[in-house]
Design a protein around this motif. Structure first.
Motif, PDB file in Angstrom:
ATOM      1  N   UNK A 137     -32.017  31.014 -33.822  1.00 55.96           N
ATOM      2  CA  UNK A 137     -32.575  29.946 -34.653  1.00 55.96           C
ATOM      3  C   UNK A 137     -33.759  29.339 -33.916  1.00 55.96           C
ATOM      4  N   UNK A 139     -36.625  26.752 -32.643  1.00 56.55           N
ATOM      5  CA  UNK A 139     -36.652  25.302 -32.437  1.00 56.55           C
ATOM      6  C   UNK A 139     -37.567  24.667 -33.466  1.00 56.55           C
ATOM      7  N   UNK A 183     -37.597  18.122 -31.960  1.00 57.73           N
ATOM      8  CA  UNK A 183     -36.693  18.857 -31.096  1.00 57.73           C
ATOM      9  C   UNK A 183     -36.400  18.065 -29.813  1.00 57.73           C
ATOM     10  N   UNK A 227     -33.806  15.553 -30.792  1.00 54.65           N
ATOM     11  CA  UNK A 227     -32.497  16.174 -31.004  1.00 54.65           C
ATOM     12  C   UNK A 227     -31.891  16.633 -29.685  1.00 54.65           C
ATOM     13  N   UNK A 231     -26.718  24.982 -31.163  1.00 53.31           N
ATOM     14  CA  UNK A 231     -26.817  25.394 -29.771  1.00 53.31           C
ATOM     15  C   UNK A 231     -25.521  25.156 -28.995  1.00 53.31           C
ATOM     16  N   UNK A 275     -31.266  27.520 -24.077  1.00 57.88           N
ATOM     17  CA  UNK A 275     -31.233  28.258 -25.345  1.00 57.88           C
ATOM     18  C   UNK A 275     -30.318  29.459 -25.227  1.00 57.88           C
TER      19      UNK A 275
END
Lengths: 210, 300
Positions: free
Chosen positions: A33, A35, A41, A44, A117, A180
């Motif tokens: 997915x 960012x 981002x 988040x 994530x 990630x």
């Protein structure tokens, strides 16, 4: 990575499960997915770093060090961390030390059920290079052949203070946008799968279960 | 124009209730942690948890009802709140109250849990099914003293409108229902202990026992919706109890003080007692609280 290891299995065969149960499992491999916008981002990631939910699954002897972390001596809830009993809601998987082949199966299934994530913390020397079990017939030596690991905490066993320092490291990694692991797992899915299947001889589970 | 103003006021009112509910939850987590001898999460932790849940990138679903479960739960919390007049005499916070709102609010308290039961059932986790069974049984049990208490109140004040009940308690502290009808109040406060799901009545969520109960399979924004509902539903329940038994509130600061004090009852009981078994909890509600409720009804 040799080219023979990089065999592509699309769609997933789920050859490990009986024929009549295959339709119960997904046959698509995971996808990365991307960012979002840089500033969104960043916000988040701040929220993700400050609300880490740990999957409450003690995988090795290191799990004993997590109890003092959760209770009044070293209370990690002050850093916004909480144990969750279900992989669906958790974001951090702590591999507590040595991983036997049998546990690795459960670890893989639990890890795949966590939602992107997700982060993995390897605890103790056993996850780095096998530690005192490096020549054991039944444990895996290097964890990051099988799962993408974000932070290692070395030691045998690491003290709770060291684990807290590891979490701080994980937090700064998340806030920098470098944690990630879930995307990496999706991108190099075939490599991870072939490594896992090399170790687990009796593969009697679906190839990927969300 | 009237509808637009009303909708705007309602929006403001819901946001205030949500923020206050989540803040109370955060404070309570902190207090419980201090009683355990821990430092505890920051007060704003519930907000971060909601942002984080909504920030999950991937999501899995088990079917249509799985999506509707949290939606029904959220609608139940929202419905409970919007039909309760939060601040007596305030234009902004009177919400959608009307003359028969008490019955509708009682229905909405049930509604969310029923929707959640369907959604959790489709999730298919065995622990969810156990928790749903426990939850519905316990809810039926504590609804009995609560309903008896409400009927007692309706006969006492001769109305089913929450606004009228609050208006009847404005003559001073001694006119509050807790003093004019103590039996009904205590029956309802026992029911509140069950509603708030704190120990010893936390048999539905039951951490460490059945993983998380109904939301075991929920993740991502669905879980975020459930957490948001937790904030608004707590506000709604506490404001309802404040209105019915503790004289309502004439402004927001009084509302905050009173609702916080009512919530402390659950917290004090919660940190002092370990969890009941499911059968013990149900027997408890059918015992003393129900007898109190029947007595309150007979006296009226």
């Amino acid at each position: 990575m040799k080219s023979t290891e990089n065999k592509i299995i699309h769609p997933l065969e789920n050859a490990g499960v009986p024929e009549d149960q295959r339709h119960l499992y997904c046959d698509a491999s995971p996808r990365p997915y991307p960012a979002l916008n840089k500033y969104v981002e960043r916000f988040l990631n701040w929220a993700r770093a400050n609300s880490l939910w740990i999957l409450g699954y003690g995988t090795g002897c290191g799990a004993i060090e997590l109890r003092p972390l959760l209770t009044s001596r070293f209370d990690i809830s002050q850093y916004g961390m909480n144990p969750r009993p279900t992989p669906r809601q958790s974001s951090v998987f702590i591999i507590g030390g040595y991983l036997s082949v049998k546990t690795l199966k459960r670890v893989i299934r639990s890890y795949e059920q966590m939602q992107n994530p997700k982060f993995v913390v390897g605890l103790g020397s056993c996850t780095v290079n096998g530690g005192m079990y490096w020549d054991s017939y039944n444990t895996v030596n290097r964890l990051d052949y099988y799962l993408p690991v974000d932070v290692y905490v070395a030691g045998c066993m690491p003290r709770p203070e060291a684990i807290i320092a590891g979490f701080e490291k994980l937090k700064s990694t998340i806030m920098a946008g470098q944690a990630e692991g879930a995307n990496e797992y999706a991108e190099r899915f075939d490599w991870y799968k072939s490594n896992q299947k090399k170790i687990i001889k009796d593969w009697d589970m679906p190839d990927y279960n969300w | 124009m009237y509808i637009a103003t009303k909708a705007f006021y309602l929006f403001v009112s819901i946001i205030v209730a949500l923020v206050w509910g989540l803040t109370v939850n955060g404070i309570v987590r902190k207090i419980v942690a201090r009683v355990h001898g821990r430092i505890g999460p920051p007060v704003w932790q519930p907000f971060i948890d909601i942002i984080k849940s909504n920030a999950k990138r991937s999501m899995i679903a088990h079917g249509v009802m799985f999506y509707f479960g949290p939606v029904f739960r959220f609608a139940g919390g929202l419905g409970t709140y919007v039909f309760i007049p939060a601040v007596f005499g305030s234009v902004v916070f009177e919400n959608l109250s009307f003359s028969g709102d008490l019955l509708l609010v009682m229905y909405f308290i049930f509604f969310g849990q029923l929707g959640m039961a369907l959604g959790a059932g489709e999730g298919g986790h065995p622990a969810s099914a156990i928790a749903v069974g426990r939850g519905l049984a316990q809810m039926t049990a504590f609804e009995l003293p609560f309903a008896l208490s409400i009927i007692s109140l309706a006969t006492q004040y001769n109305t089913l409108s929450i606004t009228d009940i609050v208006a009847a308690q404005q003559a001073g502290v001694m006119s509050w229902t807790v003093f004019t009808n103590p039996l009904a109040t205590f029956a309802a406060l026992f029911a509140l202990l069950g509603m708030n799901m704190h120990s010893p009545f936390d048999i539905v969520i039951a951490p460490q026992e059945i993983p998380l109960g109904p939301p075991t399979e929920y993740q991502g924004s669905l879980l975020g919706m459930l957490h948001t509902n937790r904030g608004i539903f707590v506000s709604a329940k506490l404001i309802l109890f404040m209105n019915l038994y503790f004289g309502g509130a004439l402004n927001l600061p009084i509302l905050m003080v009173k609702t916080f004090a009512i919530y402390m009852l659950s917290v004090v009981v919660g940190v002092a007692f370990p969890r009941f078994r499911a059968d013990q909890s149900i027997r408890f509600f059918l015992g003393v609280p129900t007898v109190l409720g029947i007595l309150a009804l007979l006296i009226q």
